[in-house]
Design a protein around this motif. Structure first.
Motif, PDB file in Angstrom:
ATOM      1  N   LEU A 208      35.895  46.134  34.701  1.00 38.18           N
ATOM      2  CA  LEU A 208      35.088  46.853  35.692  1.00 38.18           C
ATOM      3  C   LEU A 208      35.332  46.302  37.093  1.00 38.18           C
ATOM      4  O   LEU A 208      35.430  47.058  38.063  1.00 38.18           O
ATOM      5  CB  LEU A 208      33.600  46.771  35.326  1.00 38.18           C
ATOM      6  CG  LEU A 208      33.175  47.549  34.083  1.00 38.18           C
ATOM      7  CD1 LEU A 208      31.721  47.252  33.741  1.00 38.18           C
ATOM      8  CD2 LEU A 208      33.384  49.052  34.270  1.00 38.18           C
ATOM      9  N   GLU A 209      35.422  44.978  37.210  1.00 37.43           N
ATOM     10  CA  GLU A 209      35.661  44.356  38.518  1.00 37.43           C
ATOM     11  C   GLU A 209      37.006  44.785  39.102  1.00 37.43           C
ATOM     12  O   GLU A 209      37.123  45.020  40.303  1.00 37.43           O
ATOM     13  CB  GLU A 209      35.603  42.833  38.372  1.00 37.43           C
ATOM     14  CG  GLU A 209      35.818  42.071  39.657  1.00 37.43           C
ATOM     15  CD  GLU A 209      34.680  42.210  40.652  1.00 37.43           C
ATOM     16  OE1 GLU A 209      34.936  42.041  41.857  1.00 37.43           O
ATOM     17  OE2 GLU A 209      33.540  42.499  40.232  1.00 37.43           O
ATOM     18  N   LEU A 210      38.015  44.883  38.247  1.00 37.33           N
ATOM     19  CA  LEU A 210      39.352  45.246  38.709  1.00 37.33           C
ATOM     20  C   LEU A 210      39.585  46.757  38.746  1.00 37.33           C
ATOM     21  O   LEU A 210      40.637  47.213  39.199  1.00 37.33           O
ATOM     22  CB  LEU A 210      40.408  44.593  37.809  1.00 37.33           C
ATOM     23  CG  LEU A 210      40.448  43.067  37.811  1.00 37.33           C
ATOM     24  CD1 LEU A 210      41.467  42.553  36.803  1.00 37.33           C
ATOM     25  CD2 LEU A 210      40.747  42.521  39.206  1.00 37.33           C
ATOM     26  N   GLY A 211      38.619  47.522  38.212  1.00 37.65           N
ATOM     27  CA  GLY A 211      38.770  48.973  38.171  1.00 37.65           C
ATOM     28  C   GLY A 211      39.875  49.414  37.232  1.00 37.65           C
ATOM     29  O   GLY A 211      40.626  50.353  37.529  1.00 37.65           O
ATOM     30  N   ARG A 212      39.965  48.744  36.075  1.00 39.12           N
ATOM     31  CA  ARG A 212      41.041  49.032  35.133  1.00 39.12           C
ATOM     32  C   ARG A 212      40.476  49.426  33.768  1.00 39.12           C
ATOM     33  O   ARG A 212      39.362  49.065  33.424  1.00 39.12           O
ATOM     34  CB  ARG A 212      41.923  47.803  34.948  1.00 39.12           C
ATOM     35  CG  ARG A 212      42.630  47.406  36.213  1.00 39.12           C
ATOM     36  CD  ARG A 212      43.584  46.300  35.961  1.00 39.12           C
ATOM     37  NE  ARG A 212      44.263  45.915  37.186  1.00 39.12           N
ATOM     38  CZ  ARG A 212      45.304  45.119  37.217  1.00 39.12           C
ATOM     39  NH1 ARG A 212      45.800  44.634  36.110  1.00 39.12           N
ATOM     40  NH2 ARG A 212      45.868  44.798  38.365  1.00 39.12           N
ATOM     41  N   PRO A 213      41.276  50.127  32.958  1.00 40.32           N
ATOM     42  CA  PRO A 213      40.849  50.405  31.578  1.00 40.32           C
ATOM     43  C   PRO A 213      40.921  49.123  30.750  1.00 40.32           C
ATOM     44  O   PRO A 213      41.582  48.153  31.138  1.00 40.32           O
ATOM     45  CB  PRO A 213      41.865  51.437  31.089  1.00 40.32           C
ATOM     46  CG  PRO A 213      43.066  51.232  31.946  1.00 40.32           C
ATOM     47  CD  PRO A 213      42.573  50.730  33.283  1.00 40.32           C
ATOM     48  N   LEU A 214      40.240  49.151  29.621  1.00 38.99           N
ATOM     49  CA  LEU A 214      40.202  48.002  28.723  1.00 38.99           C
ATOM     50  C   LEU A 214      40.863  48.370  27.406  1.00 38.99           C
ATOM     51  O   LEU A 214      40.479  49.347  26.766  1.00 38.99           O
ATOM     52  CB  LEU A 214      38.752  47.563  28.476  1.00 38.99           C
ATOM     53  CG  LEU A 214      38.517  46.438  27.475  1.00 38.99           C
ATOM     54  CD1 LEU A 214      39.249  45.161  27.879  1.00 38.99           C
ATOM     55  CD2 LEU A 214      37.022  46.171  27.324  1.00 38.99           C
ATOM     56  N   ARG A 215      41.852  47.581  27.019  1.00 41.57           N
ATOM     57  CA  ARG A 215      42.530  47.773  25.731  1.00 41.57           C
ATOM     58  C   ARG A 215      42.169  46.585  24.844  1.00 41.57           C
ATOM     59  O   ARG A 215      42.341  45.439  25.234  1.00 41.57           O
ATOM     60  CB  ARG A 215      44.039  47.850  25.927  1.00 41.57           C
ATOM     61  CG  ARG A 215      44.808  48.079  24.626  1.00 41.57           C
ATOM     62  CD  ARG A 215      46.302  48.113  24.884  1.00 41.57           C
ATOM     63  NE  ARG A 215      46.679  49.309  25.620  1.00 41.57           N
ATOM     64  CZ  ARG A 215      47.890  49.493  26.147  1.00 41.57           C
ATOM     65  NH1 ARG A 215      48.821  48.580  26.041  1.00 41.57           N
ATOM     66  NH2 ARG A 215      48.161  50.611  26.793  1.00 41.57           N
ATOM     67  N   VAL A 216      41.672  46.863  23.646  1.00 41.01           N
ATOM     68  CA  VAL A 216      41.280  45.833  22.686  1.00 41.01           C
ATOM     69  C   VAL A 216      42.324  45.780  21.578  1.00 41.01           C
ATOM     70  O   VAL A 216      42.655  46.814  20.986  1.00 41.01           O
ATOM     71  CB  VAL A 216      39.882  46.122  22.098  1.00 41.01           C
ATOM     72  CG1 VAL A 216      39.503  45.069  21.070  1.00 41.01           C
ATOM     73  CG2 VAL A 216      38.842  46.193  23.214  1.00 41.01           C
ATOM     74  N   ILE A 217      42.841  44.580  21.309  1.00 39.03           N
ATOM     75  CA  ILE A 217      43.839  44.403  20.255  1.00 39.03           C
ATOM     76  C   ILE A 217      43.299  43.401  19.241  1.00 39.03           C
ATOM     77  O   ILE A 217      43.315  42.193  19.488  1.00 39.03           O
ATOM     78  CB  ILE A 217      45.180  43.897  20.821  1.00 39.03           C
ATOM     79  CG1 ILE A 217      45.695  44.838  21.918  1.00 39.03           C
ATOM     80  CG2 ILE A 217      46.206  43.737  19.706  1.00 39.03           C
ATOM     81  CD1 ILE A 217      46.916  44.309  22.657  1.00 39.03           C
ATOM     82  N   PRO A 218      42.778  43.876  18.103  1.00 42.31           N
ATOM     83  CA  PRO A 218      42.352  42.933  17.062  1.00 42.31           C
ATOM     84  C   PRO A 218      43.578  42.474  16.261  1.00 42.31           C
ATOM     85  O   PRO A 218      44.401  43.298  15.871  1.00 42.31           O
ATOM     86  CB  PRO A 218      41.392  43.757  16.198  1.00 42.31           C
ATOM     87  CG  PRO A 218      41.774  45.180  16.446  1.00 42.31           C
ATOM     88  CD  PRO A 218      42.449  45.257  17.781  1.00 42.31           C
TER      89      PRO A 218
END
Length: 202
Positions: free
Chosen positions: A27-37
């Protein structure tokens, strides 16, 4: 953010902290979040739905979110400008290998340290690999001042111990548990363990 294997109904403790930290950075960087389990059997869509619900529960907001199955990592395009967050020693070791192969830049890797993990292993290769992750050149974010102090005592000044954050405590649940306590004359000993985890070090 690269995480250990976890189930959609088991988002708590260190996994929850890692997801909330990653959300805040995205959110701070204005970017999407990708989660890799790091699990070859993870089901991306049920995990995505569960993560989104978990992160939305506190009203802070959720960035654009995807979950990438581990087998797809080798077939996925990444950017030189991506930020990587590793969350326990095996994820940091994988990132360290990728850096040594020239795939990742260590300056773009954040290592969220929530335990002194060499202590989870007897003297062994995993113990040595875990200690090596502290010297991989990543930006450290350490969960609590006591852990940061201990990490510095054990690993010395040559390992960058970076930013220290305060652990999040669910104060409402703690207050409810404290209010429910009743004094009894019987003394009980509570012994907690997970027999399938070698870190019990019996």
């Amino acid at each position: 953010v690269v995480l250990p294997p976890f189930a959609p109904d088991a988002i708590f403790a260190g996994v929850s902290t890692a997801l909330k930290f990653a959300r805040g950075l995205a959110l701070e960087l204005g970017r999407p979040l990708r989660v890799i389990p790091l699990s070859p059997n993870a089901q991306p869509e049920p995990l995505r739905v569960a993560i989104e619900a978990h992160l939305a529960a506190d009203g802070v907001g959720v960035p654009e979110l995807t979950v990438l199955a581990q087998p797809m990592v080798a077939h996925t395009t990444v950017s030189d400008d991506d930020r990587w967050i590793t969350t326990y020693w095996a994820t940091a070791h994988a990132a360290d290998v990728a850096c040594r192969l020239g795939v990742l830049d260590p300056a773009r890797v954040i290592y969220l340290i929530q335990d002194y993990e060499p202590g989870f292993h007897a003297w062994s290769v995993p113990c040595a690999l875990t200690r090596a992750t502290y010297r991989a050149g990543f930006h450290h974010v350490v969960n609590s001042r006591p852990l940061a102090r201990y990490l510095a005592q054990q690993e010395g000044a040559e390992a960058d111990h970076g930013l220290v954050i305060a652990p999040h405590l669910d104060l409402d649940r703690l207050a409810a548990a404290a209010a429910a306590r009743r004094r009894e004359d019987t003394v009980r000993v509570f012994f907690y363990s997970r027999p399938n985890k070698p870190r019990n070090l019996y």
